[in-house]
Design an enzyme around this catalytic site. Structure first.
Site, PDB file in Angstrom:
ATOM      1  CB  CYS A  79      31.528  39.387  62.360  1.00  7.46           C
ATOM      2  SG  CYS A  79      31.533  38.749  60.693  1.00  7.46           S
ATOM      3  CD  GLN A 288      23.656  38.368  41.060  1.00 10.56           C
ATOM      4  OE1 GLN A 288      23.656  38.776  42.224  1.00 10.56           O
ATOM      5  NE2 GLN A 288      23.993  39.133  40.034  1.00 10.56           N
ATOM      6  CE1 TYR A 317      29.189  48.650  32.752  1.00  6.15           C
ATOM      7  CE2 TYR A 317      26.983  48.975  31.862  1.00  6.15           C
ATOM      8  CZ  TYR A 317      28.240  49.471  32.155  1.00  6.15           C
ATOM      9  OH  TYR A 317      28.548  50.777  31.881  1.00  6.15           O
ATOM     10  CD  GLU A 338      31.414  40.904  32.616  1.00 10.29           C
ATOM     11  OE1 GLU A 338      30.355  41.398  33.039  1.00 10.29           O
ATOM     12  OE2 GLU A 338      32.502  41.074  33.178  1.00 10.29           O
ATOM     13  CB  CYS A 414      24.741  47.180  43.162  1.00  8.50           C
ATOM     14  SG  CYS A 414      26.178  47.658  42.205  1.00  8.50           S
TER      15      CYS A 414
END
Ligand code: SAH
Length: 457
Positions: A79, A288, A317, A338, A414
């Site tokens: 996977c 999220q 953001y 945003e 991130c």
């Protein structure tokens, strides 16, 4: 040494790459090896050579690394979802912590950064942590409808209804839908021909509220879903079922969702909480996927913002305003920016349902809105929070941040590499890193989330 294809080499795996593959070196030459774990001593066959690196396949594990474990999921190696389930969770966390540290040192040019880093915030339970799943639907070679997840970098479905990182209720939901389709001769969509009906099954679960959403993405109008009451009747037996919808997607595209939502049963959204803030989530909203760890991550952002109640804060953001609303609990005024208009609509509604009247939102690029508002309207900030996508902040945005001279900048990231690059730029303009925390949002994947507190000298 010159290497040739099919050559067998012996090496020790030292690192993990962006796609979860092991990385090792032979005579200084870098090889990427799928399925290898840090510490593994392996015999590998070179399968592809580039000028400065190559790819190899494990032929034999001479000695497994001490952190190699047997994955709990029987399809983990096929996977495309979990890329590092073969590595113990403790080792995954250690690797993520050092990844951030190394980036901040090497790219960010920071010395002794480890002393500013908090111990990594790992998950208590690194399984069943995701609240959102999108299962592709297909047909196996015997003509049976199946669902599961795509194999890595392909669109072939690895059949599986029990995903160990998704909510456990999915298995029951999927079984009910597959049974209903088989009974009613509803066929899976086929990407190659553009024919067939059911494309994807989307589920979302409110971890705090227990509310469940099921959305069937179909390549047809709703009439093609014959005897839909049969399906509804079964699905609503599941505790917490709140929303059943269709999403119509008739385009021949890789995009999962179309724009149109058709109600089938219940409401069109579910509700969930992060901390004390309530969010309404529709099939199309961004939200999220690991609400528990998001609370930890945004809790850190709030702590690092150091608010006492009189501050003006910009959240750049901002998505659906998750961080903005977290900050609004403690700030005098919060402005969110945003690029996606739909996300801002969600943000505004979420501000309203929580009764916040101290937040305002702008639609646009952060690197355009902030400079414009600063030059034209002389806007001010005590604290600026940024949570950019992987490519990090635009240089012109960093420039405006420096001109606005907030006391603190909180950088949620991130991607530790672009974080380190931007922290370096801010550092050259007088912002010093005070604290760093790494929060694991995506166990068994290589994604790394971190928050940095910077203060003006
Ligand atoms: N903090 C948000 C998510 C941030 S993800 C939350 O928790 O909901 C990064 C966000 O940046 C995405 O919503 C993306 O649409 C947005 N984005 C990407 N490029 C942008 C830009 N140049 N200006 C403003 N927003 C941008």
């Amino acid at each position: 040494m010159d290497f040739v294809k099919n050559q067998i080499v012996i090496l020790t795996v030292e690192d993990i790459g962006t796609n979860g593959e092991g990385i090792g070196r032979v005579d200084g030459f870098t090889l990427f090896i799928k399925g290898a774990v840090i510490g593994d001593r392996i015999e590998a066959r070179i399968i592809k050579l580039k000028k400065h690196y190559g790819y190899a396949r494990i032929e034999k594990i001479i000695e497994p690394g001490k952190d190699r474990v047997t994955p709990v999921c029987p399809v983990a190696d096929k996977c495309g979802g979990c890329t590092i389930q073969h590595m113990s969770y403790e080792k995954q966390l250690e690797w993520k912590f050092y990844k951030v540290k190394n980036c901040l040192e090497r790219i960010g040019g920071l010395v002794d950064i480890e002393s500013k880093m908090e111990p990594i915030y790992g998950m208590e339970m690194p399984y069943y942590y995701r609240n959102k799943a999108q299962f592709p639907v297909g047909t196996d070679k015997n003509g049976k409808m199946i669902t599961g997840f795509y194999a890595g970098r392909t669109h072939s479905i690895i059949e599986n209804t029990h995903c160990y990182i998704q909510s456990e209720v999915n298995e029951q939901v999927l079984q009910i839908i597959l049974d209903y389709c088989r009974r009613n001769h509803i066929v899976a969509y086929d990407e190659k021909t553009g024919k067939g009906i059911l494309r994807h099954i989307l589920t979302r679960v409110g971890f705090r509220t227990g509310e469940i959403m099921v959305c069937l993405i179909i390549n047809a109008n709703k009439k093609k879903m014959r005897n839909i009451e049969e399906l509804v009747e079964e699905l609503i037996k599941i505790d917490g079922m709140t929303s059943i919808t269709f999403n119509i997607n008739r385009e021949r595209t890789n995009r999962i969702l179309g724009d149109r939502i058709i109600p089938v049963w219940g409401q069109n959204y579910i509700t969930d909480y992060i901390g004390n803030v309530k969010y309404q989530i529709s099939p199309l909203s961004f939200y999220q996927v690991n609400p528990k760890q998001t609370e930890v991550l945004y809790g850190k952002a709030l702590e690092y913002a150091g608010l006492e109640g009189n501050e003006t804060v910009w959240d750049l953001y901002c998505g659906i305003g998750t961080i903005s609303l977290f900050l609004a609990q403690k700030a005098k005024k919060v402005y969110g920016v945003e690029i996606v208009p739909q996300a801002i609509e969600d943000a505004k509604r979420n501000a309203e349902i929580n009764g916040f009247d101290n937040v305002d939102f702008f639609v646009g690029k952060a690197e355009e809105v902030l400079p414009r508002e600063y030059e034209k309207n002389g806007v001010y900030a005590d604290v600026i929070v940024v949570d950019p996508p992987r490519k990090g902040c635009d240089a012109s945005l960093l420039d405006t941040i420096v001109k606005m001279a907030p006391k603190r900048v909180v950088y949620v990231s991130c991607d530790p590499a672009t974080l380190a690059r931007d922290v370096k730029i801010l550092g050259e303009s007088g912002y010093r890193v005070e604290k760093v925390s790494v929060v694991d949002q995506f166990g068994h994947s290589v994604h790394v989330e971190s928050v940095v507190k910077l203060s003006r000298e």
